[in-house]
Design a protein around this motif. Sequence first.
Motif, PDB file in Angstrom:
ATOM      1  N   HIS A  10     -25.175 -49.121 -13.438  1.00 54.86           N
ATOM      2  CA  HIS A  10     -23.727 -49.064 -13.692  1.00 54.86           C
ATOM      3  C   HIS A  10     -23.440 -48.468 -15.069  1.00 54.86           C
ATOM      4  O   HIS A  10     -22.288 -48.196 -15.385  1.00 54.86           O
ATOM      5  CB  HIS A  10     -23.075 -50.447 -13.541  1.00 54.86           C
ATOM      6  CG  HIS A  10     -23.588 -51.479 -14.499  1.00 54.86           C
ATOM      7  ND1 HIS A  10     -24.924 -51.814 -14.589  1.00 54.86           N
ATOM      8  CD2 HIS A  10     -22.953 -52.258 -15.406  1.00 54.86           C
ATOM      9  CE1 HIS A  10     -25.071 -52.749 -15.519  1.00 54.86           C
ATOM     10  NE2 HIS A  10     -23.892 -53.034 -16.018  1.00 54.86           N
ATOM     11  N   ASP A  26     -21.136 -41.245 -12.624  1.00 53.03           N
ATOM     12  CA  ASP A  26     -21.379 -40.369 -11.465  1.00 53.03           C
ATOM     13  C   ASP A  26     -21.807 -38.968 -11.909  1.00 53.03           C
ATOM     14  O   ASP A  26     -22.666 -38.348 -11.290  1.00 53.03           O
ATOM     15  CB  ASP A  26     -20.115 -40.260 -10.606  1.00 53.03           C
ATOM     16  CG  ASP A  26     -19.777 -41.585  -9.940  1.00 53.03           C
ATOM     17  OD1 ASP A  26     -20.643 -42.477  -9.902  1.00 53.03           O
ATOM     18  OD2 ASP A  26     -18.624 -41.732  -9.484  1.00 53.03           O
ATOM     19  N   ASP A  72     -25.375 -38.214 -12.187  1.00 54.84           N
ATOM     20  CA  ASP A  72     -26.121 -38.210 -10.931  1.00 54.84           C
ATOM     21  C   ASP A  72     -27.151 -39.343 -10.818  1.00 54.84           C
ATOM     22  O   ASP A  72     -28.366 -39.091 -10.772  1.00 54.84           O
ATOM     23  CB  ASP A  72     -26.817 -36.847 -10.757  1.00 54.84           C
ATOM     24  CG  ASP A  72     -27.457 -36.701  -9.383  1.00 54.84           C
ATOM     25  OD1 ASP A  72     -27.092 -37.471  -8.460  1.00 54.84           O
ATOM     26  OD2 ASP A  72     -28.330 -35.819  -9.250  1.00 54.84           O
ATOM     27  N   ALA A  84     -28.069 -41.072  -8.326  1.00 49.36           N
ATOM     28  CA  ALA A  84     -28.948 -40.945  -7.153  1.00 49.36           C
ATOM     29  C   ALA A  84     -30.058 -39.935  -7.441  1.00 49.36           C
ATOM     30  O   ALA A  84     -31.216 -40.127  -7.030  1.00 49.36           O
ATOM     31  CB  ALA A  84     -28.139 -40.524  -5.931  1.00 49.36           C
ATOM     32  N   HIS A  90     -26.985 -54.149  -8.892  1.00 54.51           N
ATOM     33  CA  HIS A  90     -25.890 -53.302  -9.369  1.00 54.51           C
ATOM     34  C   HIS A  90     -24.568 -54.052  -9.236  1.00 54.51           C
ATOM     35  O   HIS A  90     -24.206 -54.482  -8.135  1.00 54.51           O
ATOM     36  CB  HIS A  90     -25.860 -52.030  -8.502  1.00 54.51           C
ATOM     37  CG  HIS A  90     -25.059 -50.912  -9.108  1.00 54.51           C
ATOM     38  ND1 HIS A  90     -23.733 -51.054  -9.484  1.00 54.51           N
ATOM     39  CD2 HIS A  90     -25.389 -49.648  -9.415  1.00 54.51           C
ATOM     40  CE1 HIS A  90     -23.304 -49.920  -9.995  1.00 54.51           C
ATOM     41  NE2 HIS A  90     -24.286 -49.046  -9.971  1.00 54.51           N
ATOM     42  N   ARG A 128     -19.639 -48.191 -14.593  1.00 54.32           N
ATOM     43  CA  ARG A 128     -19.157 -47.765 -13.279  1.00 54.32           C
ATOM     44  C   ARG A 128     -19.708 -48.752 -12.255  1.00 54.32           C
ATOM     45  O   ARG A 128     -20.885 -48.675 -11.882  1.00 54.32           O
ATOM     46  CB  ARG A 128     -19.649 -46.335 -13.014  1.00 54.32           C
ATOM     47  CG  ARG A 128     -19.503 -45.866 -11.596  1.00 54.32           C
ATOM     48  CD  ARG A 128     -18.064 -45.481 -11.264  1.00 54.32           C
ATOM     49  NE  ARG A 128     -18.079 -44.631 -10.088  1.00 54.32           N
ATOM     50  CZ  ARG A 128     -18.051 -45.085  -8.822  1.00 54.32           C
ATOM     51  NH1 ARG A 128     -17.991 -46.396  -8.563  1.00 54.32           N
ATOM     52  NH2 ARG A 128     -18.092 -44.219  -7.833  1.00 54.32           N
ATOM     53  N   ARG A 173     -20.046 -50.234  -8.510  1.00 50.13           N
ATOM     54  CA  ARG A 173     -20.077 -49.441  -7.274  1.00 50.13           C
ATOM     55  C   ARG A 173     -19.983 -50.329  -6.037  1.00 50.13           C
ATOM     56  O   ARG A 173     -20.259 -51.534  -6.082  1.00 50.13           O
ATOM     57  CB  ARG A 173     -21.342 -48.559  -7.230  1.00 50.13           C
ATOM     58  CG  ARG A 173     -21.363 -47.500  -8.316  1.00 50.13           C
ATOM     59  CD  ARG A 173     -22.478 -46.442  -8.187  1.00 50.13           C
ATOM     60  NE  ARG A 173     -22.267 -45.324  -9.102  1.00 50.13           N
ATOM     61  CZ  ARG A 173     -22.726 -45.254 -10.351  1.00 50.13           C
ATOM     62  NH1 ARG A 173     -23.467 -46.237 -10.846  1.00 50.13           N
ATOM     63  NH2 ARG A 173     -22.456 -44.206 -11.114  1.00 50.13           N
ATOM     64  N   SER A 174     -19.610 -49.694  -4.933  1.00 47.99           N
ATOM     65  CA  SER A 174     -19.457 -50.394  -3.655  1.00 47.99           C
ATOM     66  C   SER A 174     -20.825 -50.545  -2.981  1.00 47.99           C
ATOM     67  O   SER A 174     -21.800 -49.865  -3.343  1.00 47.99           O
ATOM     68  CB  SER A 174     -18.537 -49.603  -2.733  1.00 47.99           C
ATOM     69  OG  SER A 174     -19.182 -48.401  -2.364  1.00 47.99           O
ATOM     70  N   GLU A 206     -22.060 -47.228  -1.797  1.00 48.79           N
ATOM     71  CA  GLU A 206     -22.568 -46.371  -2.886  1.00 48.79           C
ATOM     72  C   GLU A 206     -23.962 -46.838  -3.336  1.00 48.79           C
ATOM     73  O   GLU A 206     -24.846 -46.013  -3.591  1.00 48.79           O
ATOM     74  CB  GLU A 206     -21.597 -46.395  -4.073  1.00 48.79           C
ATOM     75  CG  GLU A 206     -20.321 -45.630  -3.792  1.00 48.79           C
ATOM     76  CD  GLU A 206     -19.267 -45.796  -4.887  1.00 48.79           C
ATOM     77  OE1 GLU A 206     -18.622 -44.789  -5.221  1.00 48.79           O
ATOM     78  OE2 GLU A 206     -19.077 -46.931  -5.386  1.00 48.79           O
ATOM     79  N   VAL A 207     -24.158 -48.148  -3.428  1.00 47.66           N
ATOM     80  CA  VAL A 207     -25.472 -48.648  -3.849  1.00 47.66           C
ATOM     81  C   VAL A 207     -26.502 -48.377  -2.751  1.00 47.66           C
ATOM     82  O   VAL A 207     -27.643 -47.982  -3.032  1.00 47.66           O
ATOM     83  CB  VAL A 207     -25.401 -50.152  -4.221  1.00 47.66           C
ATOM     84  CG1 VAL A 207     -26.782 -50.678  -4.603  1.00 47.66           C
ATOM     85  CG2 VAL A 207     -24.415 -50.370  -5.371  1.00 47.66           C
ATOM     86  N   GLY A 233     -26.635 -45.863  -0.903  1.00 43.55           N
ATOM     87  CA  GLY A 233     -27.014 -44.452  -1.031  1.00 43.55           C
ATOM     88  C   GLY A 233     -28.136 -44.240  -2.048  1.00 43.55           C
ATOM     89  O   GLY A 233     -28.897 -43.269  -1.948  1.00 43.55           O
TER      90      GLY A 233
END
Length: 276
Positions: A172, A176, A179, A181, A201, A227, A229-230, A233-234, A236
């Motif tokens: 977090h 974004d 990046d 991911a 997260h 940030r 995340r949902s 999103e996690v 992913g």
Amino acid sequence: MSSGWLSAPLPDQGGQLSEIDTGVPHIARVYDYWLGGKDNFAADRAAAEAAMREDPNVVEGVRGNRAFLARAVRYLAGQAGIRQFLDIGTGIPAADNTHEVAQDMAPECRVVYVDNDPIVLAHARALLTSEPGGATAYLDQDLRNVAEITQAAAGTLDLTRPVAVMLIGILHCIPDEDDPAGVVGQLMGAVPPGSYLVISHPANDINSPGVRRLASRLNELMPVKLRFRSRAEVAGLFDGLELVEPGLVRAPEWRPDSDAGLANPAAVWAGVARKN
Ligand SMILES: C[S@@+](CC[C@H](N)C(=O)[O-])C[C@H]1O[C@@H](n2cnc3c(N)ncnc32)[C@H](O)[C@@H]1O
């Protein structure tokens, strides 16, 4: 006795602390305050208290996150047979640090810690107390510098053998645009099949009103923006890996070991996945 090494000489506390801006709150020290630690300053305590007014569950929640760390490490060193750990976003040493939990299960475990906060570096000595036969090391490095991290970690870990990559309460801190991911993908690309990824997260879709107010209050007060995340999103971030049971769940629901632990209110997504 330490059998580890450092990427930088351990500073004496005075020298290191003089480089730290104690007037600006920092996530490692805010988190230390919530965990009941003493390595924080007035600005950190003010930010932590302001966040607690927005979401009073946060103190219990960070303990729930720490308890997940310990259960995940016990699972990895036990059932999964992992002997090497790369713990990035280590935080200020607290109870049950990764090497203590892992080496309690298997003394030969080797652990490399990574953090980019000078105050964590100043306290790193407490992380370098390996059991004989195992090893611990500390790298003063940013998560986004994956090549530098893996190159230096290879001084302690055998990267041809499975490694558990631990990203507990750190992603977090990666916006974004940097990046996250891609960073996770690069890290998992550097370790062989049989390795594991552990993520916890902070969530923006559990107890949303309180947690969102907490995040925006901290973002008003701290220079590094968080940030949350949902779940999607996690999820992913685990792309291409196989989540072990029970999958991606609220941290207290991941293989709970007590009813009290399960009742913890942590608004944190957590999972452990294997690279096949
Ligand atoms: C909330 S604390 C979590 C500590 C510990 N993993 C735990 O869960 O108990 C987040 C830690 O990540 C570190 N951190 C944040 N961004 C980082 C980055 N880009 N590279 C390395 N460490 C980072 C902070 O300094 C802090 O120590």
